[in-house]
Scaffold this motif. Sequence first.
Motif, PDB file in Angstrom:
ATOM      1  N   UNK A 128      -7.957 -19.039   2.052  1.00 38.06           N
ATOM      2  CA  UNK A 128      -7.000 -19.820   2.214  1.00 38.06           C
ATOM      3  C   UNK A 128      -7.482 -21.433   2.047  1.00 38.06           C
ATOM      4  N   UNK A 129      -8.647 -21.650   2.720  1.00 35.71           N
ATOM      5  CA  UNK A 129      -9.215 -23.070   2.492  1.00 35.71           C
ATOM      6  C   UNK A 129      -9.644 -23.473   1.410  1.00 35.71           C
ATOM      7  N   UNK A 130     -10.218 -22.354   0.614  1.00 42.98           N
ATOM      8  CA  UNK A 130     -10.625 -22.805  -0.618  1.00 42.98           C
ATOM      9  C   UNK A 130      -9.423 -22.825  -1.657  1.00 42.98           C
ATOM     10  N   UNK A 131      -8.498 -22.289  -1.522  1.00 44.58           N
ATOM     11  CA  UNK A 131      -7.089 -22.432  -2.107  1.00 44.58           C
ATOM     12  C   UNK A 131      -6.576 -23.784  -1.992  1.00 44.58           C
ATOM     13  N   UNK A 132      -6.671 -24.295  -0.731  1.00 42.22           N
ATOM     14  CA  UNK A 132      -6.179 -25.511  -0.442  1.00 42.22           C
ATOM     15  C   UNK A 132      -6.819 -26.753  -0.749  1.00 42.22           C
ATOM     16  N   UNK A 133      -8.149 -26.694  -0.673  1.00 41.71           N
ATOM     17  CA  UNK A 133      -9.012 -27.873  -0.977  1.00 41.71           C
ATOM     18  C   UNK A 133      -9.784 -27.528  -2.353  1.00 41.71           C
ATOM     19  N   UNK A 134      -9.654 -26.653  -2.991  1.00 40.65           N
ATOM     20  CA  UNK A 134     -10.555 -26.514  -4.619  1.00 40.65           C
ATOM     21  C   UNK A 134      -9.584 -26.185  -5.419  1.00 40.65           C
ATOM     22  N   UNK A 192      -1.199 -34.342  -1.774  1.00 39.68           N
ATOM     23  CA  UNK A 192      -1.595 -32.932  -1.474  1.00 39.68           C
ATOM     24  C   UNK A 192      -3.058 -33.049  -0.767  1.00 39.68           C
ATOM     25  N   UNK A 193      -3.966 -33.628  -1.029  1.00 45.04           N
ATOM     26  CA  UNK A 193      -5.092 -33.815  -0.159  1.00 45.04           C
ATOM     27  C   UNK A 193      -5.099 -34.230   1.115  1.00 45.04           C
ATOM     28  N   UNK A 194      -4.155 -35.196   1.196  1.00 43.46           N
ATOM     29  CA  UNK A 194      -3.662 -35.632   2.825  1.00 43.46           C
ATOM     30  C   UNK A 194      -2.927 -34.679   3.519  1.00 43.46           C
ATOM     31  N   UNK A 195      -2.591 -33.861   2.954  1.00 42.87           N
ATOM     32  CA  UNK A 195      -1.834 -32.625   3.857  1.00 42.87           C
ATOM     33  C   UNK A 195      -2.853 -31.271   3.778  1.00 42.87           C
ATOM     34  N   UNK A 196      -3.753 -31.062   2.848  1.00 43.13           N
ATOM     35  CA  UNK A 196      -4.348 -29.898   2.663  1.00 43.13           C
ATOM     36  C   UNK A 196      -5.553 -30.156   3.716  1.00 43.13           C
ATOM     37  N   UNK A 197      -6.163 -31.108   3.922  1.00 42.29           N
ATOM     38  CA  UNK A 197      -7.210 -31.144   4.786  1.00 42.29           C
ATOM     39  C   UNK A 197      -6.800 -30.912   6.339  1.00 42.29           C
ATOM     40  N   UNK A 225       1.354 -31.565   8.252  1.00 40.28           N
ATOM     41  CA  UNK A 225       1.323 -32.310   7.096  1.00 40.28           C
ATOM     42  C   UNK A 225       1.059 -31.593   5.711  1.00 40.28           C
ATOM     43  N   UNK A 226       0.281 -30.365   5.966  1.00 41.60           N
ATOM     44  CA  UNK A 226       0.262 -29.370   4.531  1.00 41.60           C
ATOM     45  C   UNK A 226       1.656 -29.168   4.151  1.00 41.60           C
ATOM     46  N   UNK A 227       2.360 -28.578   5.247  1.00 36.93           N
ATOM     47  CA  UNK A 227       3.915 -28.106   4.830  1.00 36.93           C
ATOM     48  C   UNK A 227       4.665 -29.226   4.066  1.00 36.93           C
ATOM     49  N   UNK A 234       5.260 -24.016  -1.729  1.00 37.31           N
ATOM     50  CA  UNK A 234       5.886 -24.497  -0.518  1.00 37.31           C
ATOM     51  C   UNK A 234       6.348 -23.339   0.339  1.00 37.31           C
ATOM     52  N   UNK A 235       6.300 -21.999  -0.545  1.00 38.13           N
ATOM     53  CA  UNK A 235       6.381 -20.681   0.429  1.00 38.13           C
ATOM     54  C   UNK A 235       4.938 -20.454   1.387  1.00 38.13           C
ATOM     55  N   UNK A 236       4.133 -20.981   0.911  1.00 38.26           N
ATOM     56  CA  UNK A 236       2.830 -20.856   1.725  1.00 38.26           C
ATOM     57  C   UNK A 236       2.870 -22.035   2.895  1.00 38.26           C
ATOM     58  N   UNK A 237       3.497 -22.990   2.460  1.00 36.94           N
ATOM     59  CA  UNK A 237       3.766 -24.241   3.639  1.00 36.94           C
ATOM     60  C   UNK A 237       4.639 -23.670   4.683  1.00 36.94           C
ATOM     61  N   UNK A 238       5.499 -23.109   4.472  1.00 38.46           N
ATOM     62  CA  UNK A 238       6.612 -22.586   5.588  1.00 38.46           C
ATOM     63  C   UNK A 238       5.767 -21.525   6.370  1.00 38.46           C
ATOM     64  N   UNK A 239       4.991 -20.737   5.654  1.00 35.87           N
ATOM     65  CA  UNK A 239       4.492 -19.417   6.214  1.00 35.87           C
ATOM     66  C   UNK A 239       3.383 -19.879   7.163  1.00 35.87           C
TER      67      UNK A 239
END
Length: 268
Positions: free
Chosen positions: A9-15, A34-39, A59-61, A95-100
């Motif tokens: 998941x982290x690789x998906x968010x950050x890379x 996105x970066x501000x929320x993904x970190x 913040x990610x959501x 957005x589905x990932x954010x809510x989940x």
Amino acid sequence: MVPLVNVIIAAGMLVVVPLGLRLAGVPRAVRMAWIAGAVPGALSLWLPRGPGAVALAVPYALATAVLAAHAATRLPRHLPSPREVAVLTALAAPSVAGVSLLWERAGHPLLGFKPPILALTVAHFHYAGFAAALVAGLVCRATGERRISGAAALTVPCGTALVLAGYFVGDWAELAGAIVLTAGMWLVGLLTWTRVRHLAGDRLTRALLAVSAAVLSATMLLALSWALGEATGIPHPSIAWMAATHGVCNAAGFALCGMAAWRRLRPL
């Protein structure tokens, strides 16, 4: 299994997503949001479930909501082309990932799904939802939006949506979605191997594209076997085994290699 899924998941968010957003021509302000929320979102994965983890997941959501709002601004007034459908799907899917993630980090079920399933949903909507749909759109553009590439660009988003619907309808509906998604991904792999790979001007880019395409043949077969087993009861891989094989290979072989290759091709 949990640490492995968290790494995926982290690789998906950050890379994967940041690379993909550049390829999709997303404005810099949205990419920075996105970066501000993904970190903090990635950091939340490593905390125990509870208020602290939820606070970092918020913040990610919000970042996924910003990306979905940007996708809405790109909706064409005319009937969208297959490539546009694929790219818009990619931008809306996180957005589905954010809510989940919010519910998973809180430790609460969402619509009847327990936190471990929600964590897998977060992973799926970075890779099947975002990366696969975006690559299908890129392949469609690179191959001149032919009929076969248009079919790939439509079946990948449709398959992802059907798999999501299958969570609520039942295992047979999820199997139908897996079949459609697999067909689309195999088309993407075939076109990448036979057409896109030859557009690359250097060996490294061709090698990255070859790995990305080849991985799909095996990983999607695993996805089919799992969905078939769930629907029929025949022996099939466990979720932990799927994470270690299907999940890792899709993340590293398909998504990371694929995004790196497309970044080198600079298609947009």
